[in-house]
Design an enzyme around this catalytic site. Structure first.
Site, PDB file in Angstrom:
ATOM      1  N   ARG A 222     -17.285  -4.776  -5.043  1.00 44.21           N
ATOM      2  CA  ARG A 222     -18.490  -4.154  -4.458  1.00 44.21           C
ATOM      3  C   ARG A 222     -18.368  -4.161  -2.941  1.00 44.21           C
ATOM      4  NH1 ARG A 222     -24.859  -5.385  -5.912  1.00 44.21           N
ATOM      5  NH2 ARG A 222     -25.322  -5.335  -3.698  1.00 44.21           N
TER       6      ARG A 222
ATOM      7  N   ARG B 139     -26.981  -8.641   5.514  1.00 37.43           N
ATOM      8  CA  ARG B 139     -27.961  -8.512   4.426  1.00 37.43           C
ATOM      9  C   ARG B 139     -28.905  -9.705   4.402  1.00 37.43           C
ATOM     10  NH1 ARG B 139     -23.739  -7.912  -0.048  1.00 37.43           N
ATOM     11  NH2 ARG B 139     -25.390  -7.961  -1.597  1.00 37.43           N
TER      12      ARG B 139
HETATM   13  P1  ADP Z   1     -28.572  -7.318  -3.081  1.00 38.44           P
HETATM   14  O1  ADP Z   1     -29.918  -7.811  -3.530  1.00 38.44           O
HETATM   15  O2  ADP Z   1     -27.443  -8.152  -3.597  1.00 38.44           O
HETATM   16  O3  ADP Z   1     -28.464  -7.058  -1.601  1.00 38.44           O
HETATM   17  P2  ADP Z   1     -29.112  -4.605  -4.065  1.00 38.44           P
HETATM   18  O4  ADP Z   1     -28.279  -3.900  -5.052  1.00 38.44           O
HETATM   19  O5  ADP Z   1     -30.532  -4.903  -4.418  1.00 38.44           O
HETATM   20  O6  ADP Z   1     -28.299  -5.926  -3.749  1.00 38.44           O
HETATM   21  O7  ADP Z   1     -29.136  -3.777  -2.686  1.00 38.44           O
HETATM   22  C1  ADP Z   1     -27.969  -3.301  -2.077  1.00 38.44           C
HETATM   23  C2  ADP Z   1     -28.329  -2.509  -0.818  1.00 38.44           C
HETATM   24  O8  ADP Z   1     -29.094  -1.360  -1.182  1.00 38.44           O
HETATM   25  C3  ADP Z   1     -29.202  -3.229   0.215  1.00 38.44           C
HETATM   26  O9  ADP Z   1     -28.430  -4.009   1.097  1.00 38.44           O
HETATM   27  C4  ADP Z   1     -29.877  -2.040   0.915  1.00 38.44           C
HETATM   28  O10 ADP Z   1     -29.006  -1.413   1.826  1.00 38.44           O
HETATM   29  C5  ADP Z   1     -30.112  -1.068  -0.219  1.00 38.44           C
HETATM   30  N1  ADP Z   1     -31.438  -1.255  -0.850  1.00 38.44           N
HETATM   31  C6  ADP Z   1     -31.663  -1.639  -2.139  1.00 38.44           C
HETATM   32  N2  ADP Z   1     -32.979  -1.714  -2.398  1.00 38.44           N
HETATM   33  C7  ADP Z   1     -33.615  -1.380  -1.241  1.00 38.44           C
HETATM   34  C8  ADP Z   1     -34.983  -1.291  -0.845  1.00 38.44           C
HETATM   35  N3  ADP Z   1     -35.983  -1.565  -1.703  1.00 38.44           N
HETATM   36  N4  ADP Z   1     -35.254  -0.911   0.438  1.00 38.44           N
HETATM   37  C9  ADP Z   1     -34.289  -0.628   1.295  1.00 38.44           C
HETATM   38  N5  ADP Z   1     -32.972  -0.703   1.004  1.00 38.44           N
HETATM   39  C10 ADP Z   1     -32.629  -1.079  -0.252  1.00 38.44           C
END
Ligand code: ADP
Length: 192
Positions: free
Chosen positions: A134, A145
């Site tokens: 990933r 993050r």
């Molecule tokens: P993790 O919780 O491990 O960071 P996610 O798959 O939930 O993984 O999210 C990956 C990326 O997708 C985030 O770092 C962000 O860039 C984007 N993202 C996901 N959900 C949101 C959200 N609700 N608002 C803004 N960006 C989001």
């Protein structure tokens, strides 16, 4: 309906626990991260723009994710309930979600927050990066993050806490132990 928000930092185990929750409670899983990754895989314009931000460890704009969630809610009119995973990640998203659900005559029953120390998160994410490739699971992006999470997302827990809806669970231990803790909360909401 039983609508729940599964909350926690990157690497807290939201995706893993969501799989168990949907199986036991018959809820529909809505993960904004998964939806964004499927946009990327399909090569859409939205996916292209989101990928740049995701690879930097930054949040994508509220309007984008709110629109995606609205579409999914509309696409599942007979749902028993939804589990929101990785959403809402800002106060503006939480407010938009409340409005959407209110229009449907429903709301969020509770937020389940998985609590995991930062060194454990980093370990898990680096391992996932090695195992799955990933692209945002690398040292530099993980740091961004976690910072985005601390700056913009932790206030969302306070939003639900002020409504008496926050339930924190220890997110360290075996997958089943953690799931048992989540079930206790959901059963108390009438989810069983
Ligand atoms: P993790 O919780 O491990 O960071 P996610 O798959 O939930 O993984 O999210 C990956 C990326 O997708 C985030 O770092 C962000 O860039 C984007 N993202 C996901 N959900 C949101 C959200 N609700 N608002 C803004 N960006 C989001």
């Amino acid at each position: 309906m039983l609508n729940i928000v599964l909350f926690g930092p990157p690497g807290a185990g939201k995706g893993t626990q969501s799989g168990l929750i949907i199986e036991k409670y018959g809820l529909i899983h809505l993960s904004t991260g998964d939806i964004l990754r499927s946009e990327i895989a399909n090569g859409t314009q939205l996916g292209l723009e989101a990928k740049r931000l995701m690879d930097e460890g930054l949040l994508v704009p509220d309007a984008v994710v709110v629109g995606m969630i609205a579409t999914k809610i509309e696409a599942n009119p007979g749902a028993k309930g939804f589990i929101f995973d990785g959403f809402p990640r800002t106060i503006a998203q939480a407010q938009a979600l409340d409005e959407m659900l209110q229009e449907k005559g429903t709301g969020i029953a509770c937020m389940v927050s998985l609590v995991v120390p930062e060194d454990e998160l980093r370990k898990r994410l680096l391992l996932r990066g090695q195992e799955t490739g990933r692209s945002d699971d690398n040292e530099e992006t993980i740091t961004r993050r976690i910072k985005e999470y601390l700056d913009k997302t932790t206030p969302v827990a306070g939003y639900y806490e002020s409504k008496g809806k926050l339930h924190s669970i220890k997110g360290v231990g075996s997958v089943n132990e953690i799931f048992d803790g989540i079930c206790e909360v959901l059963n108390a909401q009438g989810g069983a």
